[in-house]
Scaffold this motif. Structure first.
Motif, PDB file in Angstrom:
ATOM      1  N   GLU A 154     -12.032 -25.219 -13.242  1.00  0.00           N
ATOM      2  CA  GLU A 154     -10.755 -24.597 -13.609  1.00  0.00           C
ATOM      3  C   GLU A 154     -10.443 -24.803 -15.099  1.00  0.00           C
ATOM      4  OE1 GLU A 154      -8.654 -25.166  -9.188  1.00  0.00           O
ATOM      5  OE2 GLU A 154      -8.512 -26.755 -10.692  1.00  0.00           O
ATOM      6  N   ALA A 155     -10.640 -26.031 -15.570  1.00  0.00           N
ATOM      7  CA  ALA A 155     -10.346 -26.326 -16.982  1.00  0.00           C
ATOM      8  C   ALA A 155     -11.262 -25.520 -17.903  1.00  0.00           C
ATOM      9  CB  ALA A 155     -10.522 -27.826 -17.235  1.00  0.00           C
ATOM     10  N   ASP A 156     -12.551 -25.444 -17.548  1.00  0.00           N
ATOM     11  CA  ASP A 156     -13.509 -24.682 -18.361  1.00  0.00           C
ATOM     12  C   ASP A 156     -13.093 -23.211 -18.415  1.00  0.00           C
ATOM     13  OD1 ASP A 156     -15.778 -24.551 -19.972  1.00  0.00           O
ATOM     14  OD2 ASP A 156     -17.172 -24.356 -18.297  1.00  0.00           O
ATOM     15  N   PHE A 157     -12.657 -22.671 -17.276  1.00  0.00           N
ATOM     16  CA  PHE A 157     -12.292 -21.252 -17.256  1.00  0.00           C
ATOM     17  C   PHE A 157     -10.976 -20.994 -17.992  1.00  0.00           C
ATOM     18  CE2 PHE A 157     -10.577 -17.272 -15.613  1.00  0.00           C
ATOM     19  CZ  PHE A 157     -11.651 -16.434 -15.886  1.00  0.00           C
ATOM     20  N   LEU A 158     -10.052 -21.928 -17.938  1.00  0.00           N
ATOM     21  CA  LEU A 158      -8.814 -21.764 -18.712  1.00  0.00           C
ATOM     22  C   LEU A 158      -9.145 -21.543 -20.195  1.00  0.00           C
ATOM     23  CD1 LEU A 158      -6.605 -24.313 -16.826  1.00  0.00           C
ATOM     24  CD2 LEU A 158      -5.788 -22.065 -17.534  1.00  0.00           C
ATOM     25  N   VAL A 159     -10.176 -22.189 -20.682  1.00  0.00           N
ATOM     26  CA  VAL A 159     -10.597 -22.017 -22.074  1.00  0.00           C
ATOM     27  C   VAL A 159     -11.485 -20.777 -22.226  1.00  0.00           C
ATOM     28  CG1 VAL A 159     -11.796 -23.106 -24.000  1.00  0.00           C
ATOM     29  CG2 VAL A 159     -10.406 -24.497 -22.454  1.00  0.00           C
ATOM     30  N   ASN A 160     -12.445 -20.601 -21.326  1.00  0.00           N
ATOM     31  CA  ASN A 160     -13.371 -19.466 -21.449  1.00  0.00           C
ATOM     32  C   ASN A 160     -12.675 -18.119 -21.258  1.00  0.00           C
ATOM     33  OD1 ASN A 160     -15.638 -20.993 -22.013  1.00  0.00           O
ATOM     34  ND2 ASN A 160     -16.194 -21.241 -19.858  1.00  0.00           N
ATOM     35  N   SER A 161     -11.615 -18.080 -20.470  1.00  0.00           N
ATOM     36  CA  SER A 161     -10.913 -16.817 -20.267  1.00  0.00           C
ATOM     37  C   SER A 161     -10.403 -16.284 -21.602  1.00  0.00           C
ATOM     38  CB  SER A 161      -9.745 -16.991 -19.285  1.00  0.00           C
ATOM     39  OG  SER A 161      -8.768 -17.883 -19.804  1.00  0.00           O
ATOM     40  N   PHE A 162     -10.107 -17.173 -22.529  1.00  0.00           N
ATOM     41  CA  PHE A 162      -9.684 -16.780 -23.878  1.00  0.00           C
ATOM     42  C   PHE A 162     -10.891 -16.603 -24.803  1.00  0.00           C
ATOM     43  CE2 PHE A 162      -8.470 -18.345 -28.182  1.00  0.00           C
ATOM     44  CZ  PHE A 162      -7.699 -17.262 -28.562  1.00  0.00           C
ATOM     45  N   GLU A 163     -11.775 -17.597 -24.847  1.00  0.00           N
ATOM     46  CA  GLU A 163     -12.882 -17.567 -25.816  1.00  0.00           C
ATOM     47  C   GLU A 163     -13.863 -16.436 -25.532  1.00  0.00           C
ATOM     48  OE1 GLU A 163     -14.617 -21.490 -25.871  1.00  0.00           O
ATOM     49  OE2 GLU A 163     -12.953 -22.301 -27.061  1.00  0.00           O
ATOM     50  N   ASP A 164     -14.008 -16.058 -24.268  1.00  0.00           N
ATOM     51  CA  ASP A 164     -14.982 -15.015 -23.913  1.00  0.00           C
ATOM     52  C   ASP A 164     -14.333 -13.637 -23.733  1.00  0.00           C
ATOM     53  OD1 ASP A 164     -16.789 -17.059 -23.966  1.00  0.00           O
ATOM     54  OD2 ASP A 164     -16.975 -17.261 -21.793  1.00  0.00           O
ATOM     55  N   ASN A 165     -13.064 -13.519 -24.130  1.00  0.00           N
ATOM     56  CA  ASN A 165     -12.383 -12.215 -24.054  1.00  0.00           C
ATOM     57  C   ASN A 165     -12.512 -11.557 -22.685  1.00  0.00           C
ATOM     58  OD1 ASN A 165     -11.355 -12.030 -26.741  1.00  0.00           O
ATOM     59  ND2 ASN A 165     -13.471 -11.727 -27.422  1.00  0.00           N
ATOM     60  N   ILE A 166     -12.225 -12.285 -21.646  1.00  0.00           N
ATOM     61  CA  ILE A 166     -12.364 -11.757 -20.288  1.00  0.00           C
ATOM     62  C   ILE A 166     -11.161 -10.858 -19.969  1.00  0.00           C
ATOM     63  CG2 ILE A 166     -12.499 -12.436 -17.846  1.00  0.00           C
ATOM     64  CD1 ILE A 166     -14.064 -14.893 -18.806  1.00  0.00           C
ATOM     65  N   SER A 167     -11.424  -9.745 -19.277  1.00  0.00           N
ATOM     66  CA  SER A 167     -10.359  -8.791 -18.942  1.00  0.00           C
ATOM     67  C   SER A 167      -9.380  -9.416 -17.952  1.00  0.00           C
ATOM     68  CB  SER A 167     -10.969  -7.543 -18.307  1.00  0.00           C
ATOM     69  OG  SER A 167     -11.492  -7.866 -17.032  1.00  0.00           O
ATOM     70  N   THR A 168      -8.195  -8.832 -17.888  1.00  0.00           N
ATOM     71  CA  THR A 168      -7.196  -9.348 -16.940  1.00  0.00           C
ATOM     72  C   THR A 168      -7.717  -9.262 -15.507  1.00  0.00           C
ATOM     73  OG1 THR A 168      -5.438  -8.664 -18.433  1.00  0.00           O
ATOM     74  CG2 THR A 168      -4.799  -9.131 -16.166  1.00  0.00           C
ATOM     75  N   ASP A 169      -8.395  -8.166 -15.169  1.00  0.00           N
ATOM     76  CA  ASP A 169      -8.972  -8.055 -13.821  1.00  0.00           C
ATOM     77  C   ASP A 169      -9.990  -9.158 -13.576  1.00  0.00           C
ATOM     78  OD1 ASP A 169      -7.423  -5.881 -13.291  1.00  0.00           O
ATOM     79  OD2 ASP A 169      -9.036  -4.387 -13.486  1.00  0.00           O
TER      80      ASP A 169
END
Ligand code: FE2
Length: 169
Positions: A127-142
Motif C-alpha cells: 500500500e505504501a509503495d503504491f501511494l508513492v508509485n500512483s504519483f511517480e508513475d503517472n497512473i490513471s484514475t481508473d
C-alpha cells in the motif's frame, strides 16, 4: 540504541548505497513515511513497526543489481536480488536480530507479489509503495481505483489514497 536511532542509521546507509540516484532516494523516503503512518494507524506494535519501517527503507534495494545482471529492473528480478543486497546494507547497521533480518528480507522478496497477501506488514508495504508509485508513475484514475480495489485492505491506506487523489467512489 533505540529503534529510532537504528532506523535513522539505516536510512543514512541506504541513502549512501543509492548515492547519486536522487529519484530512488526520494522514493524510499516517501514509502517509508507512508508505511510508518499506516502501520501506526493500523495498530502495529513497536516490533512490527520496526521491521516494517526497515523493509520500507530497503524495499527497492535490488533495483541496481537487477539492472546490472538482467538489464532491467522488473519486479521479479528485484525480488530475487533484493535480499542479498539488503543484507549488505544491514551489515553496516548494528541492532537488527537474525529474525528481524529474515522478515525484512522476506518482505523485500515479496514486495511485487500481490496475491495471497495474508500478513499485515506485507499488505502495508504494498500500500505504501503504491501511494508513492500512483504519483511517480503517472497512473490513471481508473488504474488507481482498480489497484486500490484489488490490493488495498488497510482502512487507513484506503483513506489516504482516496484523500490524496480526491477519489469519491
Ligand atoms: Fe518502491
Amino acid at each position: 540504541m533505540t529503534q529510532h536511532t537504528i532506523l535513522s542509521r539505516l536510512m543514512g546507509e541506504m541513502i549512501k548505497y543509492d548515492s547519486g540516484d536522487v529519484k530512488r532516494i526520494q522514493h524510499l523516503v516517501k514509502v517509508h513515511d507512508f508505511a510508518r503512518i499506516i502501520g501506526i494507524a493500523e495498530g502495529m506494535n513497536e516490533e512490527e513497526l520496526f521491521v516494517l519501517e526497515a523493509a520500507a527503507i530497503l524495499h527497492d534495494v535490488g533495483i541496481h543489481a537487477a539492472e546490472a545482471k538482467y538489464g532491467n529492473c522488473s519486479g521479479k528480478y528485484q525480488e530475487e536480488l533484493g535480499p542479498d543486497e539488503a543484507r549488505k546494507v544491514l551489515s553496516g547497521v548494528e541492532g537488527f536480530s537474525d529474525g528481524q533480518i529474515e522478515r525484512i528480507c522476506w518482505l523485500i522478496a515479496h514486495h511485487h507479489t500481490y496475491t495471497n497477501v495474508t500478513s499485515k506488514d506485507h499488505r502495508i508495504l504494498l500500500e505504501a509503495d503504491f501511494l508513492v508509485n500512483s504519483f511517480e508513475d503517472n497512473i490513471s484514475t481508473d488504474g488507481i481505483i482498480a489497484f486500490r480495489n484489488n490490493v488495498f485492505r488497510s482502512h487507513s491506506a484506503i483513506t489516504l489514497l482516496n484523500d490524496m487523489w480526491n477519489i469519491k467512489q
